[in-house]
Scaffold this motif. Structure first.
Motif, mmCIF file in Angstrom:
data_model
loop_
_atom_site.group_PDB
_atom_site.id
_atom_site.type_symbol
_atom_site.label_atom_id
_atom_site.label_comp_id
_atom_site.label_asym_id
_atom_site.label_seq_id
_atom_site.Cartn_x
_atom_site.Cartn_y
_atom_site.Cartn_z
ATOM 1 N N GLN A 31 0.827 -1.202 0.000
ATOM 2 C CA GLN A 31 0.000 0.000 0.000
ATOM 3 C C GLN A 31 0.865 1.257 0.000
ATOM 4 N N THR A 70 1.174 -3.040 -7.179
ATOM 5 C CA THR A 70 -0.024 -3.769 -7.591
ATOM 6 C C THR A 70 0.189 -5.268 -7.480
ATOM 7 N N CYS A 74 -1.842 -7.475 -4.719
ATOM 8 C CA CYS A 74 -2.721 -8.563 -5.181
ATOM 9 C C CYS A 74 -2.319 -9.884 -4.527
ATOM 10 N N TYR A 79 -5.579 -12.379 -4.382
ATOM 11 C CA TYR A 79 -6.235 -12.408 -5.693
ATOM 12 C C TYR A 79 -5.663 -13.538 -6.529
ATOM 13 N N LEU A 87 -5.037 -6.779 -13.838
ATOM 14 C CA LEU A 87 -4.711 -5.506 -13.188
ATOM 15 C C LEU A 87 -3.358 -4.966 -13.646
ATOM 16 N N LEU A 104 -7.409 -0.180 -5.542
ATOM 17 C CA LEU A 104 -6.588 -1.097 -4.757
ATOM 18 C C LEU A 104 -6.201 -0.486 -3.416
ATOM 19 N N LYS A 107 -9.165 -0.864 -1.112
ATOM 20 C CA LYS A 107 -9.310 -2.247 -0.637
ATOM 21 C C LYS A 107 -8.247 -2.567 0.417
#
Length: 126
Positions: A31, A70, A74, A79, A87, A104, A107
């Motif tokens: 993040q 990303t 994920c 994911y 993505l 993202l 989330k």
């Protein structure tokens, strides 16, 4: 006599399954990369306006940080591989990549807050 109270809140167990500490730490680190990438996009646009070609380097750095963030996010959120690939491909579309990063980030913020982290402007702290 019936003890049913129609005004009582439902008692369903809808909590998300607890994630491991390693996954949460990976989400927190990813993040931060995504947040820096979002800020880098805006800084790159400003630098391009004032300094020209130097801004392209800033935007390329933001794109690279966004790609890595990303992929790591994920993986931390669990994911599947097809979603990760979609993505990553969307990260190469100019404005769509910014939307993907923002979604993202939202989330990740929800997952981190559920795990007890405090999420601020520049990422999560325990």
């Amino acid at each position: 006599m019936n003890t049913y109270n129609p005004y009582e809140a439902p008692k369903a167990d809808i909590a998300a399954p607890p994630a491991s500490d390693a996954d949460i730490e990976q989400v927190a680190g990813a993040q931060k990369l995504i947040i820096f990438s979002i800020l880098g996009y805006f800084a790159g646009a400003a630098v391009q306006t004032f300094l020209g070609p130097v801004g392209v380097l800033v935007v390329l750095g933001a794109v690279l940080a966004g790609l890595v963030g990303t992929f790591r996010l994920c993986a931390g959120l669990g994911y599947s591989m097809p979603v990760r690939v979609i993505l990553i491909v969307l990260m190469f579309v100019p404005l769509v990549s910014l939307v993907v990063l923002l979604v993202l980030n939202a989330k990740a913020t929800a997952r981190l807050r559920a795990a007890g982290y405090h999420v601020g402007l520049l990422g999560a702290t325990r």
